[in-house]
Design a protein around this motif. Sequence first.
Motif, PDB file in Angstrom:
ATOM      1  N   GLU A   1     -36.416  77.349 -37.928  1.00 16.62           N
ATOM      2  CA  GLU A   1     -36.980  76.874 -36.867  1.00 16.62           C
ATOM      3  C   GLU A   1     -37.429  75.516 -37.036  1.00 16.62           C
ATOM      4  O   GLU A   1     -37.812  74.975 -38.181  1.00 16.62           O
ATOM      5  CB  GLU A   1     -38.378  77.593 -36.690  1.00 16.62           C
ATOM      6  N   TRP A   2     -36.948  74.575 -36.203  1.00 17.83           N
ATOM      7  CA  TRP A   2     -36.811  73.300 -36.338  1.00 17.83           C
ATOM      8  C   TRP A   2     -38.181  72.636 -35.667  1.00 17.83           C
ATOM      9  O   TRP A   2     -38.653  73.289 -34.668  1.00 17.83           O
ATOM     10  CB  TRP A   2     -35.721  72.663 -35.499  1.00 17.83           C
ATOM     11  N   GLN A   3     -38.982  71.923 -36.604  1.00 24.69           N
ATOM     12  CA  GLN A   3     -40.277  71.337 -36.104  1.00 24.69           C
ATOM     13  C   GLN A   3     -40.243  69.794 -36.578  1.00 24.69           C
ATOM     14  O   GLN A   3     -39.509  69.456 -37.488  1.00 24.69           O
ATOM     15  CB  GLN A   3     -41.448  71.919 -36.836  1.00 24.69           C
TER      16      GLN A   3
END
Length: 171
Positions: free
Chosen positions: A145-147
């Motif tokens: 999950e890219w944050q």
Amino acid sequence: MAYQPSLSVAGFSLPPLSRPQLAEARRVRAVESFEDGVSNAEIARVVGVCAESVRRWRRVWEQGGASALRRRAAAGRPPKPDDTLVDMVRAALEQGAQTHGFEADLRPLKRVGAVVTRTMGVVLSRASVWRLLTGRLGWSLQRPEWQAVERDESKIARWIAHEWPRIKKGP
């Protein structure tokens, strides 16, 4: 009426027969009728096939017996990774991605493909890696999950608690 093998035993429902299993069941029923001296036309009617199929089955049965009419293993090239190799890949993947030099414990196709190549010595396409991962191993693809690096969970919680209700109320 066509011959349909029983699909329930002692009150338990069995999974439906595949087409090859059903075809073999018809041939076995025909062999039983050959041995009882039933005519080809009658066997064809009971089993639900054309008379020519029964004649062909009878010739095969007379030459090779009942075993000649049994279902054979699927022809063609076996799958590249056999069960032993698949077990080796499973063990390697269960060790974790960090064991294989990756920073996070995720299973994107590219990483799984690299582990497969190291373990089995076979380079598989992305589609083959996907089939191995989801079909043979029963696993799912994992993506990070890219944050944003600047993300601050406490500021987000504060905004949701104070600002969002004010905005939601309206003017």
